[in-house]
Design a protein around this motif. Structure first.
Motif, PDB file in Angstrom:
ATOM      1  N   THR A   8       7.228 -74.484  26.590  1.00 58.79           N
ATOM      2  CA  THR A   8       6.385 -75.374  25.794  1.00 58.79           C
ATOM      3  C   THR A   8       4.914 -75.100  26.099  1.00 58.79           C
ATOM      4  N   ARG A   9       4.083 -75.339  25.103  1.00 57.76           N
ATOM      5  CA  ARG A   9       2.634 -75.216  25.293  1.00 57.76           C
ATOM      6  C   ARG A   9       1.976 -76.531  24.897  1.00 57.76           C
ATOM      7  N   SER A  10       0.990 -76.906  25.647  1.00 63.76           N
ATOM      8  CA  SER A  10       0.245 -78.131  25.368  1.00 63.76           C
ATOM      9  C   SER A  10      -1.159 -77.965  25.921  1.00 63.76           C
ATOM     10  N   VAL A  87       6.801 -73.204  22.212  1.00 60.55           N
ATOM     11  CA  VAL A  87       6.898 -74.303  21.244  1.00 60.55           C
ATOM     12  C   VAL A  87       5.806 -75.316  21.560  1.00 60.55           C
ATOM     13  N   ALA A  88       5.045 -75.696  20.545  1.00 64.49           N
ATOM     14  CA  ALA A  88       3.958 -76.653  20.755  1.00 64.49           C
ATOM     15  C   ALA A  88       4.509 -78.056  20.965  1.00 64.49           C
ATOM     16  N   ILE A  89       3.936 -78.752  21.939  1.00 62.68           N
ATOM     17  CA  ILE A  89       4.291 -80.144  22.196  1.00 62.68           C
ATOM     18  C   ILE A  89       3.331 -81.042  21.433  1.00 62.68           C
ATOM     19  N   ASP A  90       3.883 -81.904  20.620  1.00 64.04           N
ATOM     20  CA  ASP A  90       3.044 -82.825  19.852  1.00 64.04           C
ATOM     21  C   ASP A  90       2.785 -84.070  20.693  1.00 64.04           C
ATOM     22  N   ASN A  91       1.587 -84.151  21.264  1.00 65.08           N
ATOM     23  CA  ASN A  91       1.241 -85.324  22.059  1.00 65.08           C
ATOM     24  C   ASN A  91      -0.143 -85.829  21.664  1.00 65.08           C
ATOM     25  N   ALA A  92      -0.535 -86.927  22.264  1.00 62.33           N
ATOM     26  CA  ALA A  92      -1.811 -87.550  21.903  1.00 62.33           C
ATOM     27  C   ALA A  92      -2.987 -86.631  22.188  1.00 62.33           C
ATOM     28  N   ALA A  93      -2.921 -85.893  23.287  1.00 63.71           N
ATOM     29  CA  ALA A  93      -4.035 -85.017  23.663  1.00 63.71           C
ATOM     30  C   ALA A  93      -4.257 -83.918  22.632  1.00 63.71           C
ATOM     31  N   SER A  94      -3.170 -83.357  22.105  1.00 70.49           N
ATOM     32  CA  SER A  94      -3.329 -82.280  21.123  1.00 70.49           C
ATOM     33  C   SER A  94      -3.847 -82.810  19.793  1.00 70.49           C
ATOM     34  N   ARG A  95      -3.491 -84.051  19.462  1.00 64.51           N
ATOM     35  CA  ARG A  95      -3.912 -84.604  18.172  1.00 64.51           C
ATOM     36  C   ARG A  95      -5.402 -84.950  18.132  1.00 64.51           C
ATOM     37  N   VAL A  96      -6.006 -85.178  19.283  1.00 64.82           N
ATOM     38  CA  VAL A  96      -7.432 -85.540  19.301  1.00 64.82           C
ATOM     39  C   VAL A  96      -8.325 -84.340  19.590  1.00 64.82           C
ATOM     40  N   SER A  97      -7.757 -83.148  19.610  1.00 64.95           N
ATOM     41  CA  SER A  97      -8.568 -81.954  19.848  1.00 64.95           C
ATOM     42  C   SER A  97      -9.588 -81.786  18.726  1.00 64.95           C
ATOM     43  N   PRO A  98     -10.830 -81.407  19.054  1.00 62.31           N
ATOM     44  CA  PRO A  98     -11.845 -81.205  18.008  1.00 62.31           C
ATOM     45  C   PRO A  98     -11.458 -80.047  17.096  1.00 62.31           C
ATOM     46  N   ILE A  99     -11.870 -80.156  15.844  1.00 63.00           N
ATOM     47  CA  ILE A  99     -11.551 -79.116  14.872  1.00 63.00           C
ATOM     48  C   ILE A  99     -12.277 -77.824  15.245  1.00 63.00           C
ATOM     49  N   LEU A 100     -11.544 -76.731  15.189  1.00 65.35           N
ATOM     50  CA  LEU A 100     -12.074 -75.429  15.576  1.00 65.35           C
ATOM     51  C   LEU A 100     -13.122 -74.955  14.577  1.00 65.35           C
ATOM     52  N   ARG A 101     -14.247 -74.486  15.096  1.00 64.22           N
ATOM     53  CA  ARG A 101     -15.297 -73.905  14.253  1.00 64.22           C
ATOM     54  C   ARG A 101     -15.334 -72.409  14.524  1.00 64.22           C
ATOM     55  N   SER A 102     -14.750 -71.661  13.641  1.00 64.83           N
ATOM     56  CA  SER A 102     -14.718 -70.211  13.849  1.00 64.83           C
ATOM     57  C   SER A 102     -15.996 -69.583  13.323  1.00 64.83           C
ATOM     58  N   GLU A 103     -16.615 -68.778  14.143  1.00 64.93           N
ATOM     59  CA  GLU A 103     -17.838 -68.093  13.741  1.00 64.93           C
ATOM     60  C   GLU A 103     -17.479 -66.746  13.129  1.00 64.93           C
TER      61      GLU A 103
END
Length: 458
Positions: A8-10, A87-103
């Motif tokens: 798992t990844r988180s 496999v991604a773990i769906d938890n509170a910490a992952s849901r509040v991650s800031p949206i990625l800004r790709s340069e």
């Protein structure tokens, strides 16, 4: 022994989900049988699991994604490795991650009026390109939106990533099919894990326990198998029954092949009170090392109909072992029928193969025996004899039993069965009795005639 279910990844890193054996199995015919709460699914540090080529590949890719400065084919390869092997773990910490800004990747100098050669072949140096801000793609791959942004940004390098992925051991056909897509799919890892993938396939729709404890064990199987297993997941109520789910996970981890799914399908079709006991016995006997034979459902049905609550575990364990070893399902089914009718305490120890058993012919004889005859003994001894004597039921069918008295029937049946009383441990003795049996069959008609001529008067 512990079995790895998935990585798992988180936002806290990589962990291993493992099926842990917490109790020792003791079969139902032992002095102290025990098969409850044998397995438990636990999380353990990724570094503590046994290293393999896959885990080393995953660890290296994950580490590089922590500090990404260059968005290129190598980075895309690392992203696909992490998505495929964890496999991604769906938890509170992952849901509040800031949206990625790709340069966007800095573009090389273009020709201008002042520098028509775009600085090529001149002593002038172009202005320094702006350095890309490092990005932690580990966190991005734990959030569906950020994962999609990362893939969209990197997808332009997919052609260069083909060789890199193939060199890592991924199937070239699946790699090329994935990279032929102009737009990255939401879950490109599915393309590298399963064949015959429909466009609408998404593992994110799976319940979390299925995604983490069942689905990773189906890797390499066609997608329709995944969907069929998901249907079994709901049918068996594995989202509620943690003990049964842990047993199913262990069963699939032990034998990650279509055989295991076929056995699981047959077990799932039985009454719910038999699910756990059949599954735990199938696991401990490692039945999925062999194909699930035709007729298994009939054996299970006979078990449900004829085995008492007390006898069911012992019969189920012995019969599953016999099915695993290739013993005819129809022969075992008929044996259960006979035992249910006449020998409720028969142990079913080490039955032999028999492809020509006829329940009709055996019952035709048994019902004609004298009333005081021990049918408990005769029924199962006759069943066993059919496996040791070739053409035994053909001989029963050839005899006109209606012309014999009950006592004569008893004498003749015992004579026939007597040819099977040889030791299985002596090849020489077995060969001798088999030869006698072949000779006897040739002279069956005159022997039957002589038996009818014998007076049964005292």
């Amino acid at each position: 022994m512990d079995s790895l279910l998935c990585i798992t990844r988180s936002t806290t890193g990589l962990e291993a989900k493992v099926s842990h054996c917490q109790s020792e199995f003791r079969p139902p015919n032992s002095d102290k049988p025990y098969w409850q709460n044998l397995y438990k699914t636990v999380l353990m540090p990724f570094k503590d699991i046994k290293a393999s080529a896959v885990t080393r590949r995953l660890a290296a890719a994950w580490q590089r994604l922590e500090f990404v400065e260059k968005w290129d084919a190598a980075t895309l390869t690392d992203v696909l490795v992490v998505l495929t092997e964890s496999v991604a773990i769906d938890n509170a910490a992952s849901r509040v991650s800031p949206i990625l800004r790709s340069e966007p990747e800095p573009e090389p100098p273009k020709p201008t009026a002042a520098h028509p050669r775009a600085f090529r072949g001149t002593k002038y140096k172009p202005p320094k390109l702006k350095r890309t801000t490092p990005v932690n793609l580990q966190m991005a791959l734990c959030h569906p939106t950020n994962q999609a942004i990362a893939l969209q940004t990197l997808w332009r390098y997919r052609d260069q990533a083909i060789k890199l992925l193939c060199d890592l051991g991924y199937e070239p056909v699946q790699v090329n099919a994935l990279m032929a897509l102009s737009i990255p799919p939401a879950e490109p890892n599915l393309c590298l894990q399963h064949s015959d993938l429909p466009p609408q396939a998404k593992s994110q729709r799976f319940p979390s326990t299925f995604r983490e404890e069942i689905w990773p064990l189906l890797r390499g199987l066609p997608w329709y198998r995944v969907e069929a297993t998901l249907a079994l997941f709901w049918h068996l109520k594995l989202h509620e029954d943690s003990e049964l789910r842990a047993t199913v996970s262990k069963f699939l981890a032990q034998s990650p092949n279509p055989f295991a799914l076929d056995w699981l399908q047959q077990i799932a079709e039985q009454p719910s009170e038999h699910h756990f006991i059949l599954l735990i016995f199938a696991l401990e006997l490692n039945v999925a090392r062999s194909p699930c034979p035709i007729g298994v459902d009939e054996v299970f049905k006979a078990l449900h109909e004829y085995a008492s609550v007390e006898r069911y575990p012992k019969w189920a364990y012995s019969l599953l072992a016999a099915l695993r070893d290739g013993i005819s399902a129809s022969y075992l089914r008929d044996g259960v029928h006979l035992a249910g009718e006449w020998a409720a305490h028969y142990p079913f120890k080490y039955p032999k193969q028999c492809d020509d058993f006829s329940l009709k012919e055996v019952e035709n004889v048994l019902y004609r025996l004298p009333d005081d005859e021990n049918l408990t003994e005769m029924a199962m001894t006759t069943w066993e004899a059919a496996a040791k004597l070739a053409g035994f039921c053909e001989v029963l069918a050839a005899i006109n039993w209606s012309n014999l008295t009950p006592i004569q029937i008893n004498q003749l049946l015992r004579l026939l069965i007597g040819f099977s009383y040889y030791s299985d441990y002596s090849d020489e003795e077995a060969a001798s009795w088999q030869n006698k049996w072949r000779v006897f069959k040739k002279h069956l008609v005159p022997i039957e005639f002589c038996l009818r001529a014998i007076s049964t008067e005292p």
